[in-house]
Scaffold this active site. Structure first.
Site, PDB file in Angstrom:
ATOM      1  N   ASP A   1      -2.724 -14.931   0.048  1.00  0.00           N
ATOM      2  CA  ASP A   1      -1.917 -14.271   1.103  1.00  0.00           C
ATOM      3  C   ASP A   1      -2.860 -14.073   2.279  1.00  0.00           C
ATOM      4  OD1 ASP A   1       0.068 -12.277   2.273  1.00  0.00           O
ATOM      5  OD2 ASP A   1      -1.200 -10.606   1.384  1.00  0.00           O
ATOM      6  N   ARG A   2      -2.597 -13.558   3.262  1.00  0.00           N
ATOM      7  CA  ARG A   2      -3.217 -13.368   4.685  1.00  0.00           C
ATOM      8  C   ARG A   2      -3.519 -11.731   4.919  1.00  0.00           C
ATOM      9  NH1 ARG A   2      -1.828 -14.060  10.852  1.00  0.00           N
ATOM     10  NH2 ARG A   2      -1.574 -11.763  10.366  1.00  0.00           N
ATOM     11  N   ASP A   3      -2.616 -11.091   5.166  1.00  0.00           N
ATOM     12  CA  ASP A   3      -3.122  -9.578   5.673  1.00  0.00           C
ATOM     13  C   ASP A   3      -3.124  -8.784   4.371  1.00  0.00           C
ATOM     14  OD1 ASP A   3      -2.180 -10.367   8.549  1.00  0.00           O
ATOM     15  OD2 ASP A   3      -0.253  -9.722   8.099  1.00  0.00           O
TER      16      ASP A   3
ATOM     17  N   ASP B   1       0.075  -1.142   8.782  1.00  0.00           N
ATOM     18  CA  ASP B   1       1.583  -0.606   8.657  1.00  0.00           C
ATOM     19  C   ASP B   1       2.170  -0.908   9.930  1.00  0.00           C
ATOM     20  OD1 ASP B   1       1.521  -0.201   5.955  1.00  0.00           O
ATOM     21  OD2 ASP B   1       1.016   1.932   6.154  1.00  0.00           O
ATOM     22  N   ALA B   2       1.367  -1.010  11.338  1.00  0.00           N
ATOM     23  CA  ALA B   2       2.033  -1.425  12.311  1.00  0.00           C
ATOM     24  C   ALA B   2       1.846  -2.721  12.918  1.00  0.00           C
ATOM     25  CB  ALA B   2       1.086  -0.612  13.576  1.00  0.00           C
ATOM     26  N   TYR B   3       1.466  -3.589  11.692  1.00  0.00           N
ATOM     27  CA  TYR B   3       1.424  -5.187  11.897  1.00  0.00           C
ATOM     28  C   TYR B   3       0.199  -5.422  12.848  1.00  0.00           C
ATOM     29  CZ  TYR B   3       6.114  -5.001  10.420  1.00  0.00           C
ATOM     30  OH  TYR B   3       7.486  -4.810   9.506  1.00  0.00           O
TER      31      TYR B   3
ATOM     32  N   CYS C   1       6.361 -17.109   6.613  1.00  0.00           N
ATOM     33  CA  CYS C   1       7.655 -16.568   6.918  1.00  0.00           C
ATOM     34  C   CYS C   1       7.921 -15.993   8.311  1.00  0.00           C
ATOM     35  CB  CYS C   1       8.136 -16.016   5.560  1.00  0.00           C
ATOM     36  SG  CYS C   1      10.208 -15.429   5.659  1.00  0.00           S
TER      37      CYS C   1
ATOM     38  N   CYS D   1      11.979 -18.063   1.880  1.00  0.00           N
ATOM     39  CA  CYS D   1      10.549 -18.425   2.107  1.00  0.00           C
ATOM     40  C   CYS D   1       9.759 -17.065   1.819  1.00  0.00           C
ATOM     41  CB  CYS D   1      10.055 -19.123   3.268  1.00  0.00           C
ATOM     42  SG  CYS D   1      10.836 -18.481   4.908  1.00  0.00           S
TER      43      CYS D   1
ATOM     44  N   LYS E   1       8.232 -13.802   0.612  1.00  0.00           N
ATOM     45  CA  LYS E   1       7.864 -13.310  -0.600  1.00  0.00           C
ATOM     46  C   LYS E   1       8.659 -11.923  -0.833  1.00  0.00           C
ATOM     47  CE  LYS E   1       3.492 -13.679   1.031  1.00  0.00           C
ATOM     48  NZ  LYS E   1       2.328 -13.175   1.356  1.00  0.00           N
TER      49      LYS E   1
ATOM     50  N   ASP F   1      -2.149  -8.867  -2.320  1.00  0.00           N
ATOM     51  CA  ASP F   1      -2.537  -7.444  -2.555  1.00  0.00           C
ATOM     52  C   ASP F   1      -1.419  -6.714  -2.695  1.00  0.00           C
ATOM     53  OD1 ASP F   1      -1.700  -8.095   0.284  1.00  0.00           O
ATOM     54  OD2 ASP F   1      -2.594  -6.212   0.982  1.00  0.00           O
TER      55      ASP F   1
END
Length: 181
Positions: free
Chosen positions: A7-9, A17-19, A89, A99, A101, A126
């Site tokens: 996974d990345r983030d 949470d704000a991207y 995705c 796609c 998750k 995570d």
């Protein structure tokens, strides 16, 4: 083939949470870039599967996402490693795609890309959706305690889930298999 999917983030870079909306906000977790490079140098193919609903929400563009991934590749390359295929995705949670998750679409596409099965492949994430995607794809769920991982670890995890403090600890276990949990 020795394939690892990340996974990345929250696994490679700090999450928000704000991207993560810009290359400037894309900040690697300490040790993650080195871990990917070390895995690459040890013969592992490291692929990435990441939900990026910020695109559907209009928070950032595909060009910005591509720039973040170019930065990831650049940093890993500076350490002597490579990043394999990066799938994302771009859909929102209610778009009905295959796609996003916890669905297994990206993991299955990575397996198809490399012409391999997922039975012995670790998918490192995570969040609960990462672990669910691993199980749905037939991969091994692996939880890191970075990002949302500390909170995820407090709940019920899929049977057989491996847990590590961070991506550097995952790399150490894969490169030196005698220490794997």
């Amino acid at each position: 083939m020795k394939l690892l999917i990340l996974d990345r983030d929250g696994v490679i870079n700090h999450d928000s949470d704000a991207y993560i909306k810009s290359v400037e906000e894309w900040v690697p977790i300490p040790g993650s870039i080195e871990a990917i490079a070390e895995l690459s140098q040890a013969g592992w193919t490291v692929a990435v599967a990441t939900n990026q609903s910020g695109i559907a929400r209009g928070y950032y563009s595909l060009a910005t996402l591509d720039a973040m991934h170019a930065r990831l590749r650049e940093l890993v390359g500076e350490k002597g490693g490579e990043v394999g295929v990066i799938l994302y995705c771009p859909h929102g949670p209610d778009d009905g795609c295959e796609c996003r998750k916890p669905l297994p679409g990206m993991l299955l596409a990575i397996a198809e890309h490399y012409g391999t099965g997922l039975a012995d492949v670790w998918f490192v994430g995570d969040s609960r959706s990462d672990l669910a995607a691993a199980v749905a794809a037939g991969a091994r769920p692996v939880l890191v305690k970075t990002g949302k991982g500390q909170g995820t670890a407090k709940g019920v995890l899929p049977e057989g889930t491996l847990q590590f403090d961070d991506l550097a600890a995952v790399a150490e276990a894969l490169i030196n298999p005698g220490i794997a949990p």
